[in-house]
Enzyme design. Structure first.
Site, PDB file in Angstrom:
ATOM      1  N   HIS A   1       7.614  18.495 -10.888  1.00  0.00           N
ATOM      2  CA  HIS A   1       8.719  19.167 -11.272  1.00  0.00           C
ATOM      3  C   HIS A   1       9.742  19.200 -10.300  1.00  0.00           C
ATOM      4  O   HIS A   1       9.711  19.319  -9.066  1.00  0.00           O
ATOM      5  CB  HIS A   1       8.475  20.801 -11.607  1.00  0.00           C
ATOM      6  CG  HIS A   1       7.359  21.045 -12.611  1.00  0.00           C
ATOM      7  ND1 HIS A   1       6.495  21.946 -12.632  1.00  0.00           N
ATOM      8  CD2 HIS A   1       7.485  20.263 -14.023  1.00  0.00           C
ATOM      9  CE1 HIS A   1       5.764  21.662 -13.640  1.00  0.00           C
ATOM     10  NE2 HIS A   1       6.420  20.736 -14.713  1.00  0.00           N
TER      11      HIS A   1
ATOM     12  N   GLU B   1      10.281  22.067  -7.502  1.00  0.00           N
ATOM     13  CA  GLU B   1       9.079  21.840  -6.554  1.00  0.00           C
ATOM     14  C   GLU B   1       9.045  21.086  -5.731  1.00  0.00           C
ATOM     15  O   GLU B   1       7.961  20.599  -5.328  1.00  0.00           O
ATOM     16  CB  GLU B   1       7.920  21.997  -7.664  1.00  0.00           C
ATOM     17  CG  GLU B   1       8.003  23.302  -8.621  1.00  0.00           C
ATOM     18  CD  GLU B   1       6.627  23.295  -9.183  1.00  0.00           C
ATOM     19  OE1 GLU B   1       5.919  22.389  -9.591  1.00  0.00           O
ATOM     20  OE2 GLU B   1       6.734  24.217 -10.413  1.00  0.00           O
TER      21      GLU B   1
ATOM     22  N   HIS C   1       1.906  22.149  -7.019  1.00  0.00           N
ATOM     23  CA  HIS C   1       2.950  22.812  -7.723  1.00  0.00           C
ATOM     24  C   HIS C   1       3.607  24.027  -6.788  1.00  0.00           C
ATOM     25  O   HIS C   1       2.841  24.364  -5.813  1.00  0.00           O
ATOM     26  CB  HIS C   1       2.537  23.234  -9.024  1.00  0.00           C
ATOM     27  CG  HIS C   1       2.369  21.971 -10.139  1.00  0.00           C
ATOM     28  ND1 HIS C   1       3.400  21.786 -11.044  1.00  0.00           N
ATOM     29  CD2 HIS C   1       1.457  21.074 -10.113  1.00  0.00           C
ATOM     30  CE1 HIS C   1       3.086  20.641 -11.697  1.00  0.00           C
ATOM     31  NE2 HIS C   1       1.608  20.497 -11.244  1.00  0.00           N
TER      32      HIS C   1
ATOM     33  N   GLU D   1      -0.954  26.342  -6.836  1.00  0.00           N
ATOM     34  CA  GLU D   1       0.630  26.744  -6.834  1.00  0.00           C
ATOM     35  C   GLU D   1       0.699  27.495  -5.595  1.00  0.00           C
ATOM     36  O   GLU D   1       0.358  28.577  -5.305  1.00  0.00           O
ATOM     37  CB  GLU D   1       0.666  28.039  -7.824  1.00  0.00           C
ATOM     38  CG  GLU D   1       0.346  27.527  -9.432  1.00  0.00           C
ATOM     39  CD  GLU D   1       1.421  26.849  -9.955  1.00  0.00           C
ATOM     40  OE1 GLU D   1       2.439  26.613  -9.220  1.00  0.00           O
ATOM     41  OE2 GLU D   1       1.380  26.393 -11.081  1.00  0.00           O
TER      42      GLU D   1
END
Length: 394
Positions: A159, A162, A304, A364
């Site tokens: 992304h 990110e 991420h 994450e």
């Protein structure tokens, strides 16, 4: 760096002389024909300049710098050691023992290109491969380190907002390469064993177009410039943009219950979450599927942000107990919470587990609102390096 091979020298001799593992020198020179006058890459070394002082000899200089005398000869082949004079400049070889790149910055494609060059010049046993191109024709590249049968894949920046994950991954690659040449243990693990047992295949930036859009604004291409501005409601602030340059969320692009995401996600291109008209329509997602099939990774780790969590299951298709054991180790070394299932489909990790029945993980990094501020970088790296290391040795 490079040296000129002398008559009678060998790569094995250079390994012993310079205290650099033989396999790294060999892998840095895959096409060497081993003859005098040939340029040979020596990984993990830098050269410092030294000005001759009154009374210096090659022997005293080598002693002062704790170098074998012939190492000094090797790096100063144009100097007659019996005829050195005050103010002459000679080369002093030193092993690089610290990170050379700075991942703690706005990590766009320019930063990535600069840092890849630094790493490849310093550690030529790292191999770079262009695995595909983005919508705008930017290179998507993979770095390969190691000779092991176990193949571990790590990626960053699926992304655009990110992008901090790319800097984190590149910093880890730098630390790993440095540890290999200096033979420094990593969390109690011998790097040479990791290198021989495992092959790391890393894609630091899956979505270069998206990263550059978030950090640098709209592209020069008029068609996509108009498109992204329209999708962003005319705003030139793209900090919340997750999708690729066509407004497709790459981590909703994989054929793993994709139809379930299609129903509940945007129905047209958008800054985030739109899964596309079908799975694997976008070149960046296609590239990731193709390399996964080609290399048959034994496990994958997708970096991420954010949440300080890691996800390791998909519809009960993850291999047990191996996936759980790895997830528990990741949780232990990072402090991140390991979660088996989340209400999400069509991601790269999901598809990998479904197709290959091997361990896959989404990590994450950090906590807050994307894009995460650079002030979190050091803490994020401290937490995440343990996960990446464990991914290699487990």
């Amino acid at each position: 760096m490079e040296i000129i091979m002398r008559n009678g020298d060998s790569l094995w001799y250079y390994s012993r002389l310079l205290s650099i593992p033989y396999v790294l020198i060999k892998d840095s020179n895959p096409n060497a024909i081993m003859q005098a006058g040939e340029r040979i890459h020596i990984p993990g070394l830098k050269v410092e300049k030294y000005k001759i002082k009154n009374g210096d000899t090659f022997f005293s200089i080598a002693e002062d710098f704790d170098l074998p005398l012939d190492a000094l000869n090797l790096f100063n082949q144009n100097v007659n050691p019996k005829k050195i004079f005050t103010k002459d400049i000679i080369n002093i070889p030193k092993i690089v023992s610290f990170p050379l790149i700075n991942g703690k910055r706005k990590y766009d494609t320019r930063a990535l290109k600069q840092d890849m060059k630094i790493l490849l010049d310093t550690y030529p046993f790292i191999k770079k491969q262009e695995i595909g191109k983005s919508v705008l024709g930017k290179s998507i590249e993979m770095l390969i380190i190691g000779n092991g049968k176990k193949k571990v894949h790590i990626n960053g920046s699926f992304h655009g907002n990110e992008w901090i994950t790319s800097g984190v991954l590149m910093r880890f690659i730098n630390e790993y390469a440095c540890a290999l040449t200096s033979e420094t243990e990593l969390n109690g693990n011998k790097p040479s064993k990791l290198y021989n047992d495992t092959t790391l295949l890393a894609v630091p930036m899956v979505d270069p177009d998206g990263v550059d859009l978030v950090l640098n604004g709209p592209p020069e291409d008029d068609v996509y410039k108009e498109l992204v501005l329209q999708l962003n409601n005319g705003s030139r602030d793209f900090s919340a943009w997750k999708a690729n340059i066509r407004g497709v969320d790459l981590n909703n692009q994989f054929p793993a219950r994709w139809e379930l995401e299609q129903v509940r996600k945007p129905k047209a291109p958008a800054p985030r979450d739109y899964p596309g008209t079908a799975p694997l329509t976008e070149p960046e997602a296609i590239v990731m599927a193709e390399i996964t099939e080609k290399y048959q990774f034994d496990r994958v780790i997708a970096l991420h942000t954010q949440g300080k969590e890691l996800y390791w299951g998909f519809e009960g298709e993850e291999p047990m107990p191996l996936s759980e054991e790895i997830a528990e180790e990741f949780e232990k070394v990072s402090g991140y919470k390991a979660i088996r299932y989340v209400d999400s489909y069509a991601g790269y990790k999901d598809w990998y587990i479904q197709e290959y029945r091997k361990p896959g993980f989404t990590i994450e990094l950090g906590i807050g609102v994307n894009p995460l501020p650079l002030r979190q970088f050091d803490k994020i790296y401290e937490d995440t390096r343990g996960i990446m290391l464990a991914g290699l040795y487990m």
